[in-house]
Write an enzyme that holds these catalytic residues in place. Structure first.
Site, PDB file in Angstrom:
ATOM      1  N   ARG A  81       0.737  -1.198  -0.023  1.00 18.57           N
ATOM      2  CA  ARG A  81       0.152  -0.038  -0.013  1.00 18.57           C
ATOM      3  C   ARG A  81       1.042   1.146  -0.096  1.00 18.57           C
ATOM      4  NH1 ARG A  81      -2.542   3.169   4.874  1.00 18.57           N
ATOM      5  NH2 ARG A  81      -3.928   4.715   3.763  1.00 18.57           N
ATOM      6  N   HIS A 125      -3.250  11.027   0.636  1.00 14.42           N
ATOM      7  CA  HIS A 125      -2.831  10.775   1.960  1.00 14.42           C
ATOM      8  C   HIS A 125      -2.204  12.133   2.667  1.00 14.42           C
ATOM      9  CE1 HIS A 125      -1.147   7.523   4.948  1.00 14.42           C
ATOM     10  NE2 HIS A 125      -1.055   8.547   5.440  1.00 14.42           N
ATOM     11  N   GLU A 170      -7.650   8.518   6.080  1.00 15.02           N
ATOM     12  CA  GLU A 170      -7.962   9.085   7.523  1.00 15.02           C
ATOM     13  C   GLU A 170      -8.513  10.685   7.375  1.00 15.02           C
ATOM     14  OE1 GLU A 170      -4.671   9.143   9.902  1.00 15.02           O
ATOM     15  OE2 GLU A 170      -4.826   6.863  10.168  1.00 15.02           O
ATOM     16  N   ASN A 298      -7.598   2.084   9.777  1.00 15.88           N
ATOM     17  CA  ASN A 298      -5.946   2.024  10.583  1.00 15.88           C
ATOM     18  C   ASN A 298      -6.413   1.696  11.983  1.00 15.88           C
ATOM     19  OD1 ASN A 298      -5.398   2.506   7.936  1.00 15.88           O
ATOM     20  ND2 ASN A 298      -4.652   4.425   8.172  1.00 15.88           N
ATOM     21  N   TYR A 300      -4.495   2.123  15.687  1.00 12.66           N
ATOM     22  CA  TYR A 300      -3.298   2.206  16.418  1.00 12.66           C
ATOM     23  C   TYR A 300      -3.626   2.082  18.103  1.00 12.66           C
ATOM     24  CZ  TYR A 300      -0.853   3.528  12.354  1.00 12.66           C
ATOM     25  OH  TYR A 300      -0.201   3.517  11.284  1.00 12.66           O
ATOM     26  N   GLU A 368      -3.706  -0.075   8.193  1.00 11.18           N
ATOM     27  CA  GLU A 368      -2.549   0.351   8.958  1.00 11.18           C
ATOM     28  C   GLU A 368      -2.651  -0.298  10.283  1.00 11.18           C
ATOM     29  OE1 GLU A 368      -1.677   4.514   9.131  1.00 11.18           O
ATOM     30  OE2 GLU A 368      -1.783   4.692   6.882  1.00 11.18           O
TER      31      GLU A 368
HETATM   32  C1  GBH Z   1      -1.725   7.091  10.840  1.00  9.21           C
HETATM   33  O1  GBH Z   1      -2.448   8.192  11.638  1.00  9.21           O
HETATM   34  C2  GBH Z   1      -1.290   7.713   9.390  1.00  9.21           C
HETATM   35  O2  GBH Z   1      -2.095   7.309   8.251  1.00  9.21           O
HETATM   36  C3  GBH Z   1       0.341   7.565   8.994  1.00  9.21           C
HETATM   37  O3  GBH Z   1       0.670   8.507   7.902  1.00  9.21           O
HETATM   38  C4  GBH Z   1       1.042   7.818  10.158  1.00  9.21           C
HETATM   39  O4  GBH Z   1       2.400   7.932   9.892  1.00  9.21           O
HETATM   40  C5  GBH Z   1       0.941   6.835  11.130  1.00  9.21           C
HETATM   41  O5  GBH Z   1      -0.569   6.865  11.730  1.00  9.21           O
HETATM   42  C6  GBH Z   1       1.600   6.935  12.379  1.00  9.21           C
HETATM   43  O6  GBH Z   1       1.100   7.893  13.218  1.00  9.21           O
HETATM   44  O7  GBH Z   1      -0.154  13.087  18.486  1.00  9.21           O
HETATM   45  O8  GBH Z   1       0.060  11.436  20.077  1.00  9.21           O
HETATM   46  O9  GBH Z   1      -1.700  12.912  20.426  1.00  9.21           O
HETATM   47  C7  GBH Z   1      -2.845   7.529  12.559  1.00  9.21           C
HETATM   48  C8  GBH Z   1      -3.951   8.411  13.274  1.00  9.21           C
HETATM   49  C9  GBH Z   1      -4.498  10.186  14.488  1.00  9.21           C
HETATM   50  C10 GBH Z   1      -2.859   8.522  15.286  1.00  9.21           C
HETATM   51  C11 GBH Z   1      -3.684  11.143  15.389  1.00  9.21           C
HETATM   52  C12 GBH Z   1      -1.956   9.862  16.119  1.00  9.21           C
HETATM   53  C13 GBH Z   1      -2.487  11.826  17.446  1.00  9.21           C
HETATM   54  C14 GBH Z   1      -1.993  11.259  18.810  1.00  9.21           C
HETATM   55  N1  GBH Z   1      -3.078   9.550  14.246  1.00  9.21           N
HETATM   56  N2  GBH Z   1      -3.057  10.779  16.376  1.00  9.21           N
HETATM   57  S1  GBH Z   1      -0.859  12.460  19.677  1.00  9.21           S
END
Ligand code: GBH
Length: 464
Positions: A81, A125, A170, A298, A300, A368
């Site tokens: 991807r 993106h 996103e 995605n 996390y 992701e």
């Molecule tokens: C993804 O976003 C992105 O698609 C990718 O490009 C990026 O590299 C990857 O995550 C890793 O970050 O700043 O700690 O308060 C994930 C969604 C939304 C997760 C905003 C982090 C901020 C948390 N992101 N969020 S923080």
């Protein structure tokens, strides 16, 4: 529960992959006619990005794409991807097409096809052409139309080899983090404008779906949403209400229109006085909610939400992320170097929750999932192996327990890369990257994943 150190058996045809994004890896921002994106501009703003970093060189994948292909090939993934940079293809966002920009993706796609690796192409993106931002950016409805034009151009060039298309990555981050928090490009803090951006991103998605299918009839089209279950930090009514507000802003503002064709109950109330939502037009939801071939998720972390005072008491002056919620760290919950909770059950809850809420849920890919370390550690990364195995196990359980047609998993990321406002500190890669030389060194997690994928046997992958 013990954390597994092996990947679970998945159904036949399950797609294993790795993911990247254009601005985070390509570099070469001024080559072959590429125009500026909002991230080029944002990175020049003092204090916007850690250490004054930018994606000007990044992993230099614009030149080192053959290295990336070799790494993918020897890893043994089924799919890759990556994203296409709109300002490479249309330097001003609309108008003339830059053939040399498209040539880069053409070479990359050819290289993938030669190696039997299936391309999953993300069209957006976060790298909006700066000229589009100068005309209002995603606050302007016209940007949605221009996005669909751009999507058609890319599909016209790559559609003979690319089947799997992701319109947006996103839209929550593009709208709320970019136009309300202001921590991402274009770096503004708005209420109405950020909500307009979110809506126009979804309109752009809908228009692009139509355009892609028109240009490339065999296209399979989806969208990628970042989803984080919001759980109340305590059992109090105030925290439960706060978690619900977070869920509306972060998840359901996007999942409800895309998967259910309607904005969620409570959304207008959440933003009463902030925005009259007058950017909505008749017919938008029909377009936004058109059936998709797949949903990209995605995942996390999940959010522990607690009630908090509003930063701005006057709703008319409030940004769209000022919703009276703060996210808290829970004792006993392990966190990554970025402070993100490590809770694979959040992925389980995300997937089963989607199946419960949306009866017509399309097939799902985890597009992701990954973990960053702040240490410059080249070799050993046992946390990453545990993270991947734990999340895969949770995803497999979700697919067994709920009607979720889980089709694949993409690790974020193949490479260490430019981690947006945090610069080059956080390292998400299966492969270490030395900056600025661009030298790539696979980590232990890469070797582990390669062995896991090589060990796949036909019977292990029969449908359970
Ligand atoms: C993804 O976003 C992105 O698609 C990718 O490009 C990026 O590299 C990857 O995550 C890793 O970050 O700043 O700690 O308060 C994930 C969604 C939304 C997760 C905003 C982090 C901020 C948390 N992101 N969020 S923080």
């Amino acid at each position: 529960m013990t954390t597994p150190s092996e990947l679970p058996a998945m159904p036949a045809g399950f797609v294993w992959g790795a993911a990247t994004a254009a601005y985070q890896i390509e570099g070469a921002v001024a080559e072959d006619g590429r125009g500026d994106s909002i991230w080029d501009t944002f990175c020049r703003r003092p204090g916007a990005v850690a250490d004054g970093a930018s994606g000007a060189v990044a992993c230099d994948s614009y030149h080192r794409w053959r290295d990336d292909l070799r790494l993918l090939d020897s890893l043994g993934v089924d799919a890759y991807r990556f994203s296409v940079a709109w300002p490479r293809v249309m330097p001003a966002g609309s108008g003339p097409v830059n053939r040399r920009g498209l040539d880069y993706y053409d070479r990359l796609v050819d290289g993938l096809c030669e190696r039997g690796i299936r391309p999953f192409v993300t069209l957006y993106h976060w790298d909006l052409p700066q000229a589009m931002e100068d005309a209002g950016g995603w606050r302007s409805r016209d940007t949605a139309e221009r996005f669909a034009d751009y999507a058609a151009v890319v599909a016209g060039r790559l559609g003979d080899r690319v089947r799997d298309w992701i319109t947006l990555n996103e839209p929550y981050v593009s709208s709320i983090v970019g136009y309300a928090e202001g921590r991402h490009a274009p770096g503004v803090r708005e209420g109405h404008g950020a909500l307009a951006a979110a809506h126009h991103l979804l309109v752009g998605h809908g228009r692009a779906v139509t355009a892609l299918r028109a240009v490339s009839p065999g296209a399979r089209v989806g969208i990628t949403l970042n989803l984080s279950p919001a759980v109340p930090a305590t059992g109090s009514a105030a925290d439960r209400a706060a978690a619900d507000r977070m869920d509306l802003m972060l998840n359901r503002q996007f999942t409800d229109p895309v998967l259910g064709g309607a904005y969620p109950d409570g959304f207008e109330r959440l933003y009463a006085g902030v925005s009259d939502l007058s950017f909505r037009r008749d017919g938008d939801l029909k377009l936004i909610g058109a059936p998709l071939d797949f949903l990209g998720v995605n995942y996390y972390y999940r959010i522990h939400a607690a009630a908090a005072p509003y930063e701005q008491p006057d709703p008319a002056l409030r940004s769209a992320c000022d919703i009276g919620v703060r996210s808290v760290t829970r004792e006993g919950v392990p966190v990554t170097d970025l402070g993100w909770p490590i809770e694979p059950r959040g992925l389980y809850d995300t997937l089963t929750g989607l199946a419960g809420r949306y009866p017509d849920l399309p097939p799902v890919y985890v597009t992701e999932n990954g973990v960053a370390e702040l240490r410059e550690d080249i070799g050993a990364d046992p946390e990453r192996i545990r993270f991947i195995a734990g999340h895969l196990a949770a995803a497999a359980r979700a697919a067994a327990d709920a009607p979720v047609d889980l089709r694949g998993y993409f690790y974020w990321s193949l490479l260490d890369n430019f981690e947006w406002a945090r610069g080059y500190g956080p390292r998400f890669g299966l492969v270490h990257v030395d900056y600025p030389t661009g030298t790539r060194t696979p980590r232990a997690s890469y070797h582990w994943l390669r062995e896991q994928l090589a060990g796949r046997t036909a019977d292990q992958f029969l449908t359970s």
